[in-house]
Each structure stands twice: as C-alpha cells, then as structure tokens.
Design a protein around this motif. Structure first.
Motif, PDB file in Angstrom:
ATOM      1  N   UNK A  97      -1.136  11.159  -1.236  1.00 16.82           N
ATOM      2  CA  UNK A  97      -1.433  10.461   0.021  1.00 16.82           C
ATOM      3  C   UNK A  97      -2.047   9.124  -0.337  1.00 16.82           C
ATOM      4  N   UNK A  98      -1.861   8.128   0.522  1.00 18.96           N
ATOM      5  CA  UNK A  98      -2.423   6.812   0.240  1.00 18.96           C
ATOM      6  C   UNK A  98      -3.005   6.205   1.501  1.00 18.96           C
ATOM      7  N   UNK A  99      -4.004   5.361   1.304  1.00 16.68           N
ATOM      8  CA  UNK A  99      -4.630   4.578   2.369  1.00 16.68           C
ATOM      9  C   UNK A  99      -4.666   3.127   1.930  1.00 16.68           C
ATOM     10  N   UNK A 100      -4.302   2.230   2.816  1.00 13.12           N
ATOM     11  CA  UNK A 100      -4.486   0.799   2.615  1.00 13.12           C
ATOM     12  C   UNK A 100      -5.590   0.381   3.575  1.00 13.12           C
ATOM     13  N   UNK A 101      -6.713  -0.092   3.037  1.00 14.63           N
ATOM     14  CA  UNK A 101      -7.897  -0.414   3.825  1.00 14.63           C
ATOM     15  C   UNK A 101      -8.114  -1.924   3.857  1.00 14.63           C
ATOM     16  N   UNK A 102      -8.611  -2.413   4.989  1.00 10.60           N
ATOM     17  CA  UNK A 102      -8.909  -3.844   5.076  1.00 10.60           C
ATOM     18  C   UNK A 102     -10.348  -4.112   4.632  1.00 10.60           C
ATOM     19  N   UNK A 103     -10.786  -5.340   4.796  1.00 11.45           N
ATOM     20  CA  UNK A 103     -12.119  -5.736   4.344  1.00 11.45           C
ATOM     21  C   UNK A 103     -13.254  -4.988   5.010  1.00 11.45           C
ATOM     22  N   UNK A 104     -13.018  -4.435   6.209  1.00 13.30           N
ATOM     23  CA  UNK A 104     -14.025  -3.637   6.906  1.00 13.30           C
ATOM     24  C   UNK A 104     -13.851  -2.150   6.643  1.00 13.30           C
ATOM     25  N   UNK A 105     -12.980  -1.811   5.677  1.00 13.91           N
ATOM     26  CA  UNK A 105     -12.657  -0.432   5.309  1.00 13.91           C
ATOM     27  C   UNK A 105     -12.009   0.333   6.460  1.00 13.91           C
ATOM     28  N   UNK A 106     -11.331  -0.398   7.357  1.00 16.38           N
ATOM     29  CA  UNK A 106     -10.521   0.219   8.399  1.00 16.38           C
ATOM     30  C   UNK A 106      -9.144   0.488   7.802  1.00 16.38           C
ATOM     31  N   UNK A 107      -8.511   1.593   8.189  1.00 18.32           N
ATOM     32  CA  UNK A 107      -7.187   1.926   7.657  1.00 18.32           C
ATOM     33  C   UNK A 107      -6.148   1.014   8.292  1.00 18.32           C
ATOM     34  N   UNK A 108      -5.471   0.235   7.463  1.00 15.74           N
ATOM     35  CA  UNK A 108      -4.383  -0.634   7.909  1.00 15.74           C
ATOM     36  C   UNK A 108      -3.102   0.184   7.994  1.00 15.74           C
ATOM     37  N   UNK A 109      -2.863   1.008   6.985  1.00 15.30           N
ATOM     38  CA  UNK A 109      -1.694   1.863   6.956  1.00 15.30           C
ATOM     39  C   UNK A 109      -1.986   3.024   6.015  1.00 15.30           C
ATOM     40  N   UNK A 110      -1.278   4.119   6.211  1.00 10.81           N
ATOM     41  CA  UNK A 110      -1.441   5.259   5.317  1.00 10.81           C
ATOM     42  C   UNK A 110      -0.155   6.058   5.316  1.00 10.81           C
ATOM     43  N   UNK A 111      -0.076   7.021   4.433  1.00 10.03           N
ATOM     44  CA  UNK A 111       1.128   7.830   4.376  1.00 10.03           C
ATOM     45  C   UNK A 111       1.158   8.740   3.181  1.00 10.03           C
ATOM     46  N   UNK A 112       2.354   9.234   2.910  1.00 13.73           N
ATOM     47  CA  UNK A 112       2.579  10.135   1.785  1.00 13.73           C
ATOM     48  C   UNK A 112       3.654   9.529   0.909  1.00 13.73           C
ATOM     49  N   UNK A 113       3.598   9.858  -0.364  1.00 18.97           N
ATOM     50  CA  UNK A 113       4.607   9.401  -1.312  1.00 18.97           C
ATOM     51  C   UNK A 113       4.751  10.479  -2.369  1.00 18.97           C
ATOM     52  N   UNK A 114       5.959  10.596  -2.927  1.00 16.42           N
ATOM     53  CA  UNK A 114       6.202  11.596  -3.966  1.00 16.42           C
ATOM     54  C   UNK A 114       6.957  10.947  -5.117  1.00 16.42           C
ATOM     55  N   UNK A 115       6.783  11.491  -6.291  1.00 20.35           N
ATOM     56  CA  UNK A 115       7.501  10.992  -7.454  1.00 20.35           C
ATOM     57  C   UNK A 115       7.435  11.987  -8.586  1.00 20.35           C
ATOM     58  N   UNK A 116       8.324  11.812  -9.556  1.00 18.46           N
ATOM     59  CA  UNK A 116       8.349  12.697 -10.720  1.00 18.46           C
ATOM     60  C   UNK A 116       7.125  12.464 -11.606  1.00 18.46           C
ATOM     61  N   UNK A 117       6.460  11.309 -11.419  1.00 13.95           N
ATOM     62  CA  UNK A 117       5.226  10.998 -12.135  1.00 13.95           C
ATOM     63  C   UNK A 117       4.385  10.106 -11.230  1.00 13.95           C
ATOM     64  N   UNK A 118       3.140   9.908 -11.601  1.00 15.98           N
ATOM     65  CA  UNK A 118       2.286   9.020 -10.818  1.00 15.98           C
ATOM     66  C   UNK A 118       2.865   7.606 -10.806  1.00 15.98           C
ATOM     67  N   UNK A 119       3.381   7.141 -11.942  1.00 19.29           N
ATOM     68  CA  UNK A 119       3.958   5.793 -11.993  1.00 19.29           C
ATOM     69  C   UNK A 119       5.155   5.658 -11.061  1.00 19.29           C
ATOM     70  N   UNK A 120       6.002   6.680 -10.990  1.00 20.15           N
ATOM     71  CA  UNK A 120       7.156   6.646 -10.088  1.00 20.15           C
ATOM     72  C   UNK A 120       6.696   6.623  -8.632  1.00 20.15           C
TER      73      UNK A 120
END
Length: 77
Positions: free
Chosen positions: A9-32
């Motif tokens: 899961x990921x969160x993109x936070x702005x300067x006030x630590x408000x969530x700008x966007x979030x979601x889920x992502x999957x990959x065969x490795x963390x780098x992917x």
C-alpha cells in the motif's frame, strides 16, 4: 508455478501530511512494485489530481511495516 507477487500500500502526502493520493501496488519484487508505483504517480495529473501544497512525501507499506520512504521533495516523483 508462476511468479509470486508481493502486495504493498502507498500514501502520497503533501506538506501538511494530508493524503494526496493512495492505493495498492503489486510486483514480483519491491523494485518492480516501486517502478509500477512511479508510473501510477506520473499519471496523477492525467486524472485531474493536481496537488498544490508542496513538498510531497511518499510512504510504501507491506502489511504494518514501512518498506520505502521518499523524503519530502518539491515535485511529484
């Protein structure tokens, strides 16, 4: 047997630590997964999301553990 995908899961936070966007992502490795996440964030503007309160911070979780953090920067990835 196919490749095993890890889910994050990921969160993109702005300067006030408000969530700008979030979601889920999957990959065969963390780098992917991070590469796919980078593409998703690049497309935020195409979906009409234009965050205004800079700087931005990205946090990626696997379960309850933080697995990647991008320090606050002025641009979106």
């Amino acid at each position: 047997m196919g490749a095993r995908y890890e889910h994050y899961r990921w969160w993109l936070l702005d300067g006030d630590l408000e969530i700008v966007s979030d979601g889920r992502v999957a990959g065969a490795s963390l780098l992917a997964a991070l590469a796919d996440l980078s593409r998703q964030i690049d497309r935020l503007g195409n979906r009409g999301q234009h965050p205004t309160n800079q700087p931005y911070r990205l946090i990626v979780y696997k379960g309850a553990a933080v697995v990647a953090v991008r320090p606050a920067t002025l641009g979106i990835c």
